[in-house]
Motif scaffolding. Structure first.
Motif, PDB file in Angstrom:
ATOM      1  N   ASP A   6       0.563   7.613   4.816  1.00  0.00           N
ATOM      2  CA  ASP A   6       0.205   8.885   5.448  1.00  0.00           C
ATOM      3  C   ASP A   6       1.479   9.682   5.747  1.00  0.00           C
ATOM      4  OD1 ASP A   6       1.275   8.136   8.009  1.00  0.00           O
ATOM      5  OD2 ASP A   6      -0.583   7.052   8.459  1.00  0.00           O
ATOM      6  N   ALA A   7       1.320  10.931   6.167  1.00  0.00           N
ATOM      7  CA  ALA A   7       2.471  11.830   6.364  1.00  0.00           C
ATOM      8  C   ALA A   7       3.411  11.290   7.438  1.00  0.00           C
ATOM      9  CB  ALA A   7       1.977  13.220   6.746  1.00  0.00           C
ATOM     10  N   GLY A   8       2.859  10.670   8.488  1.00  0.00           N
ATOM     11  CA  GLY A   8       3.705  10.126   9.568  1.00  0.00           C
ATOM     12  C   GLY A   8       4.566   8.976   9.072  1.00  0.00           C
ATOM     13  N   GLU A   9       3.960   8.080   8.295  1.00  0.00           N
ATOM     14  CA  GLU A   9       4.711   6.948   7.748  1.00  0.00           C
ATOM     15  C   GLU A   9       5.810   7.435   6.807  1.00  0.00           C
ATOM     16  OE1 GLU A   9       1.159   3.546   7.705  1.00  0.00           O
ATOM     17  OE2 GLU A   9       1.290   5.037   6.086  1.00  0.00           O
ATOM     18  N   GLN A  10       5.470   8.430   5.988  1.00  0.00           N
ATOM     19  CA  GLN A  10       6.483   8.947   5.053  1.00  0.00           C
ATOM     20  C   GLN A  10       7.662   9.556   5.813  1.00  0.00           C
ATOM     21  OE1 GLN A  10       5.060  11.249   1.693  1.00  0.00           O
ATOM     22  NE2 GLN A  10       7.010  12.343   1.582  1.00  0.00           N
ATOM     23  N   GLN A  11       7.375  10.286   6.882  1.00  0.00           N
ATOM     24  CA  GLN A  11       8.460  10.901   7.650  1.00  0.00           C
ATOM     25  C   GLN A  11       9.348   9.837   8.306  1.00  0.00           C
ATOM     26  OE1 GLN A  11       9.310  14.296   7.845  1.00  0.00           O
ATOM     27  NE2 GLN A  11      11.140  13.216   8.585  1.00  0.00           N
ATOM     28  N   LEU A  12       8.726   8.788   8.849  1.00  0.00           N
ATOM     29  CA  LEU A  12       9.514   7.710   9.461  1.00  0.00           C
ATOM     30  C   LEU A  12      10.402   7.029   8.421  1.00  0.00           C
ATOM     31  CD1 LEU A  12       6.807   6.102  11.780  1.00  0.00           C
ATOM     32  CD2 LEU A  12       8.914   7.228  12.526  1.00  0.00           C
ATOM     33  N   ARG A  44       0.834  -1.213   0.000  1.00  0.00           N
ATOM     34  CA  ARG A  44       0.000   0.000   0.000  1.00  0.00           C
ATOM     35  C   ARG A  44       0.868   1.264   0.000  1.00  0.00           C
ATOM     36  NH1 ARG A  44      -0.475   2.604   4.680  1.00  0.00           N
ATOM     37  NH2 ARG A  44       0.248   1.657   6.624  1.00  0.00           N
ATOM     38  N   ALA A  45       2.052   1.164  -0.628  1.00  0.00           N
ATOM     39  CA  ALA A  45       2.997   2.287  -0.625  1.00  0.00           C
ATOM     40  C   ALA A  45       2.414   3.544  -1.262  1.00  0.00           C
ATOM     41  CB  ALA A  45       4.277   1.881  -1.350  1.00  0.00           C
ATOM     42  N   ASP A  46       1.428   3.387  -2.164  1.00  0.00           N
ATOM     43  CA  ASP A  46       0.867   4.564  -2.847  1.00  0.00           C
ATOM     44  C   ASP A  46      -0.106   5.352  -1.979  1.00  0.00           C
ATOM     45  OD1 ASP A  46      -0.823   2.386  -2.881  1.00  0.00           O
ATOM     46  OD2 ASP A  46      -1.724   2.877  -4.817  1.00  0.00           O
ATOM     47  N   VAL A  47      -0.423   4.846  -0.761  1.00  0.00           N
ATOM     48  CA  VAL A  47      -1.336   5.596   0.128  1.00  0.00           C
ATOM     49  C   VAL A  47      -0.708   5.797   1.519  1.00  0.00           C
ATOM     50  CG1 VAL A  47      -3.475   4.980  -1.045  1.00  0.00           C
ATOM     51  CG2 VAL A  47      -2.563   3.424   0.684  1.00  0.00           C
ATOM     52  N   VAL A  76      10.507   1.473  -0.521  1.00  0.00           N
ATOM     53  CA  VAL A  76       9.109   1.808  -0.206  1.00  0.00           C
ATOM     54  C   VAL A  76       8.795   3.234  -0.668  1.00  0.00           C
ATOM     55  CG1 VAL A  76       7.353   2.002   1.601  1.00  0.00           C
ATOM     56  CG2 VAL A  76       9.111   0.238   1.785  1.00  0.00           C
ATOM     57  N   LEU A  77       9.709   4.163  -0.385  1.00  0.00           N
ATOM     58  CA  LEU A  77       9.471   5.551  -0.779  1.00  0.00           C
ATOM     59  C   LEU A  77       9.390   5.690  -2.299  1.00  0.00           C
ATOM     60  CD1 LEU A  77      11.761   7.376   1.801  1.00  0.00           C
ATOM     61  CD2 LEU A  77       9.297   7.740   1.533  1.00  0.00           C
ATOM     62  N   ASN A  78      10.239   4.971  -3.015  1.00  0.00           N
ATOM     63  CA  ASN A  78      10.182   5.047  -4.476  1.00  0.00           C
ATOM     64  C   ASN A  78       8.832   4.573  -5.002  1.00  0.00           C
ATOM     65  OD1 ASN A  78      11.426   5.453  -7.151  1.00  0.00           O
ATOM     66  ND2 ASN A  78      11.266   3.239  -7.333  1.00  0.00           N
ATOM     67  N   ARG A  79       8.329   3.474  -4.414  1.00  0.00           N
ATOM     68  CA  ARG A  79       7.014   2.979  -4.854  1.00  0.00           C
ATOM     69  C   ARG A  79       5.898   3.967  -4.492  1.00  0.00           C
ATOM     70  NH1 ARG A  79       6.913  -3.591  -4.178  1.00  0.00           N
ATOM     71  NH2 ARG A  79       9.156  -3.870  -4.043  1.00  0.00           N
ATOM     72  N   ALA A  80       6.163   4.775  -3.454  1.00  0.00           N
ATOM     73  CA  ALA A  80       5.168   5.766  -3.031  1.00  0.00           C
ATOM     74  C   ALA A  80       5.244   7.045  -3.872  1.00  0.00           C
ATOM     75  CB  ALA A  80       5.384   6.109  -1.559  1.00  0.00           C
TER      76      ALA A  80
END
Length: 491
Positions: free
Chosen positions: A136-142, A131-134, A161-165
């Motif tokens: 949330d801001a907290g997960e992205q920061q971590l 579910r990398a395309d969804v 994971v970030l690239n897939r997001a």
């Protein structure tokens, strides 16, 4: 003849070793899935000497051989070759032969205590992948914080994971990496003849200095390591006190192994004289002993290891001899885990070529999916455009594309951009062109790999395609991980 067994003329060669290389190439190509392969080799080598030389080669690689006056026959599981004299030439004719299949399963213990944080973060991030395309801001920061983690496994997984997001991140340790002086690589120099290499050595076709730096942005690189580690924990019967890593390259996966199993002594085996200095440097500070040798020459521990692993190596070698070497260094009842790229099943040379092109370009497209030209230095923008040009993705046009994107390779020190992703894709293109030539990339398909493993007496415990490139099933192309048991009583 059909296109599967097309007669190829090889340039005139006088050395017996060169004839042996052609025989090894044909045997390996048929063993790895081609139904037929034929070469006509102009040579002045006399037939009596040739018969004797090929007889010794057969002994060395464990092939059954029949030598008669006017024909030499070699047979290994899955393939056979005949060598016949013609006027001032020999004809080397290979054919595929067959056999069947089985799978099975078991249950799993806890990670080593001093690696608990690494396993915990790895577990969390692998759960995020679907579910990398969804995010949330907290997960992205971590995840962005995890790019700077001391663990190469964690930082590499966060980057994936970030690239897939949609954020083409690069691990901090890749940004900080300082290139070794004078380590060479990619200059066309021939390396040592090992394991039946047909023409050029690995380092003559791939830029090893860049491989040591940018391989961490390969899609699913850390994912395969997490799966391999899980299989070691599940099937190793106990956390290993020692572990053999075969074909360690510059050492990125070896360091990840040490992070996952910090109490385990690791022996890393790597034959390339160009990759080896990178391996020495990357492994310093970990409980890893390094050996500059190939699996067929490696002496190792007298009783072998309870666990042997290999990441991304089987497709550089004769697959059968690679598996035989792993088995020889693994105790009876011990575990062998192999992670590697595989292509879609094929039954002819054109199918194999297309399968390799399709497979590698999926990785290239995935690595570059979210890279924007405005975020890159100018020279990398030009490279990016060339790599994205779909009209150049044909076997005939790839060498010219490779020559173009290889130019002007310099490190953009201090650049806060994802330029390393573009440079990784040059490596993928190098591997693709070498794979079509069958020089240093001998990719096969999963079902055939398992047949070769069974032929060597290894039992399948578990197999997963952990990352897909082409096709919808575990038998199709992508990154695969196999757990195999060396049968016998566990020591």
């Amino acid at each position: 003849m059909g296109d599967t067994g097309m007669l190829r003329i090889v340039l005139k060669i006088d050395s017996l070793e060169s004839v042996e290389d052609v025989v090894a190439k044909v045997l390996q190509e048929c063993q790895n899935g081609l139904p037929e392969r034929v070469f006509r080799v102009p040579t002045e080598a006399d037939w009596v000497s040739l018969r004797e030389h090929i007889g010794k080669y057969a002994e060395r690689v464990g092939a059954a051989s029949t030598v008669r006056d006017s024909v030499i026959e070699l047979r290994v599981p899955r393939a056979g070759v005949t060598i016949e004299p013609e006027s001032r030439a020999i004809v080397v004719r290979g054919q595929r032969v067959g056999r069947p299949a089985l799978p099975c399963c078991v249950a799993a213990p806890a990670p080593p205590e001093d690696a608990a944080e690494i396993w915990q973060l790895a577990g969390w991030m692998t759960e995020l992948l679907p579910r990398a395309d969804v995010l949330d801001a907290g997960e992205q920061q971590l995840l962005e914080d995890a790019l700077k983690h001391r663990s190469w496994l964690v930082a590499t997984l966060a980057s994936d994971v970030l690239n897939r997001a949609g954020h083409p991140a690069v691990p901090q340790f890749v940004r900080d990496y300082v290139v070794l002086d004078g380590s060479g690589g990619g200059d066309g120099a021939l390396g040592p003849r090992r394991d039946g290499v047909f023409t050029e050595a690995w380092e003559a076709r791939i830029s090893v200095d860049e491989y040591a730096l940018y391989e961490a942005v390969h899609p699913a690189y850390a994912v395969q390591m997490v799966e391999l580690g899980r299989m070691v924990r599940r099937y190793g019967r106990a956390l290993p006190d020692s572990l053999l890593d075969v074909g360690s390259g510059p050492g990125l996966p070896t360091v990840m192994l040490a992070e996952m199993f910090p109490g385990t002594r690791i022996e890393a085996v790597e034959p390339s004289p160009v990759a080896f200095p990178h391996l020495v440097r990357n492994c310093s500070g970990h409980a890893i002993s390094v050996h500059n040798t190939g699996i067929t020459e490696f002496q190792g521990r007298p009783l072998g290891h309870s666990v042997s692993v290999s990441i991304g190596t089987s497709h550089h070698l004769d697959t059968r001899l690679f598996l035989r070497g792993l088995k020889r260094h693994t105790v009876p009842g011990g575990l062998i885990v192999v992670a590697d790229e595989m292509i879609a099943p094929f039954s002819s040379l054109p199918e194999r070529t297309q399968a390799i092109i399709d497979h590698h370009f999926v990785y290239i497209d995935q690595a570059l999916a979210h890279v924007r030209e405005e975020d890159l230095p100018q020279v990398e923008c030009e490279r990016l455009r060339a790599l994205r040009d779909r009209d150049r993705r044909t076997a005939e046009r790839l060498p010219a594309l490779l020559a173009e994107v290889r130019r002007n390779r310099v490190a953009h020190t201090g650049e806060d951009s994802p330029w390393q992703r573009v440079r990784f894709c040059v490596l993928e293109l190098e591997a693709l062109v070498a794979g079509i030539d069958y020089d240093v990339e001998r990719k096969t398909y999963p079902e055939n790999f398992l047949e070769l493993a069974r032929d060597e007496g290894l039992e399948l415990l578990e197999h997963h395609r952990v990352h897909a490139t082409v096709g919808g099933s575990d038998s199709d192309a992508g990154t695969h991980v196999f757990a195999l048991r060396n049968p016998g009583r566990y020591l």
